[in-house]
Design an enzyme around this catalytic site. Sequence first.
Site, PDB file in Angstrom:
ATOM      1  NE  ARG A 109      -3.570   2.295   2.707  1.00 46.04           N
ATOM      2  CZ  ARG A 109      -3.408   3.279   3.601  1.00 46.04           C
ATOM      3  NH1 ARG A 109      -2.412   3.237   4.467  1.00 46.04           N
ATOM      4  NH2 ARG A 109      -4.251   4.298   3.644  1.00 46.04           N
ATOM      5  CD  GLU A 121      -1.929   4.359   7.855  1.00 42.13           C
ATOM      6  OE1 GLU A 121      -1.713   4.805   9.013  1.00 42.13           O
ATOM      7  OE2 GLU A 121      -1.985   5.081   6.855  1.00 42.13           O
ATOM      8  CG  ASN A 154      -5.520   3.827   8.246  1.00 41.32           C
ATOM      9  OD1 ASN A 154      -5.629   2.785   7.594  1.00 41.32           O
ATOM     10  ND2 ASN A 154      -5.065   4.953   7.715  1.00 41.32           N
ATOM     11  CD  GLU A 182      -5.159   8.147   9.068  1.00 40.20           C
ATOM     12  OE1 GLU A 182      -4.668   9.260   9.374  1.00 40.20           O
ATOM     13  OE2 GLU A 182      -4.749   7.078   9.566  1.00 40.20           O
ATOM     14  CE1 TYR A 194      -0.369   3.009  13.241  1.00 44.60           C
ATOM     15  CE2 TYR A 194      -2.378   4.148  12.633  1.00 44.60           C
ATOM     16  CZ  TYR A 194      -1.126   3.678  12.296  1.00 44.60           C
ATOM     17  OH  TYR A 194      -0.637   3.871  11.021  1.00 44.60           O
ATOM     18  CG  HIS A 198      -1.304   9.086   2.868  1.00 43.75           C
ATOM     19  ND1 HIS A 198      -1.348   7.748   3.176  1.00 43.75           N
ATOM     20  CD2 HIS A 198      -1.043   9.718   4.038  1.00 43.75           C
ATOM     21  CE1 HIS A 198      -1.118   7.563   4.463  1.00 43.75           C
ATOM     22  NE2 HIS A 198      -0.924   8.766   5.008  1.00 43.75           N
TER      23      HIS A 198
END
Length: 562
Positions: A108, A412, A340, A198, A342, A153
């Site tokens: 990606r 992500e 994404n 995002e 985390y 991005h």
Amino acid sequence: MSLIKFIRISLIIQISVILNNFHAVTSSFDLNPRHFPKDFLWGVGSSSYQIEGGWNADDKGESIWDYMTHNHPEKIADRSNGDISSDSYHHWRRDVQMVHELHVKTYRFSISWPRIMPGGYMNQVSTAGIKYYSALIDELLHYNITPMVTMYHWELPQRLQELGGWTNPEIIPLFKDYARLLLEMFGDRVQIWTTINEPWHVCEHGYGVDYMAPAYNYPGIPAYLCGHNLLKAHAEVVHMYRAEYKKRQGGRMGITLDTSWMEPKSNSPEDREASQRALEFYVGWFGHPIFSTHGNYPATMVDRIRNLSKEQGFSRSRLPEFTKEEIQRIRGTADFFGINTYTTSLVTSNDHNNSAKFPIPSFNHDMGVVESQDPNWTGSGSVWLKVYPKGIYNLLMWIKKEYNNPPVIVTESGVSDRGGLEDYPRVDYYNQYLNFVLDALEDGANVQGYIAWSLMDSYEWKAGFTEKFGLYHVDFNDPQRKRTPKISARVFAHICKTNRIDWNYRPSLNEEQITAMSRLPALETTSGSAGRGLSQRSYLRNILVRSLSLVLIVLALAKYLK
């Protein structure tokens, strides 16, 4: 209820916790390993500004990140910029070798708008930029690696920002022109497209606060204009792709949203409601118009912003309204749901007195949620990122429930440190998070892939080069930007190759890694190596020891009170 009876019930609960923890940890023990689906899409990711360098190579135009880092270096933790970074503009062949070494099925990466169209318009197209990405795509295909290309991005041409960027509706046809060029040049070789990465960060962190470029610091109004135009631009590109390209190119196109899991701070109805509201603001702002049954923004978001706007004296809602035709045109414009994620936040409601002291108006005040994290959670190289593995399971199950189980690709996920090659905490992160992805799969979530962030150490936006997410170490003091696999690269490659988590695979440094370590500053030789991390047996032992300690305390208290 008597105190003794209460203690006995507490004891039963503690024993139940032990058994549940034991089952949760041993369910994926190597004695009976669980496997990911045979067609599971393993990948690794990067983005153009973070790795490419070559900021003014050939005829590349200036991006909003070039402009901000050059004119306001004080906004970056180490006053650095991405002018050279990992220098992938010149070392892309090595990058592809690294992707191949990881045994992943997809890479990606993103395309830099100003590298392709220096001024943002079709009147100037860069032949050098086209050749660079074309060669990268061909090299990936040579190794049977599927390119997964992000169109945007965060690299907006600076000249378009001077027109207002994403707050100006003119961005919609311009983004469509840019996307058309990408589809014409690369669409015959790219099977997976992401329009925008995002959008929450693009809009709120770019326009609402002084954080990401262009760092407007104008809360409560331009972020919603940005989001409105961004959704329309995304939809127009997807409709164009489906009408003109999809049949002959055969690919699929989605969008990547982002969020932390929003865990209620307590089990109170108020905190559970705050969790749902936070997810609707973070994910639903862009997810609801595309993936929900009826489209449009979440009703909670519409109602809160309209009512607060009225209280604040605005003549209409600060959140723009879609027409019925626009709602229908945006709904369903994604072949997959990119997410994404985390970490996790603990959430509770802000009170009517705005004790959290959010700016009025602002996104945070509109959402009305206060976020925190448990100080006992394992930390990382980033202040905002603490390790809470079950958060990814909760989020995937929320998406399944909220949007009727769409195809999901985790685009992500990863963890930072401050450098080094002995990154056993990163190994633990991937093992534990992927274990919960397996749980989500077994519980019916339509998770089709997992893209590790990131391929290599690179420029981490506001953090500059102070935080490292890479599976490969990059020596930024070496003019050739030498790349060396970390321990986590070997472990992640093993996971991708075998399609399962091997909790006991914890290799030591090899000769290449030891040589690379000898050249590193002292900070990097220690920051990522906090021991060998947790094997699954150690993880289980720690849980049992803590749980048994609680039981012993309860037993002692019961005996004392008899």
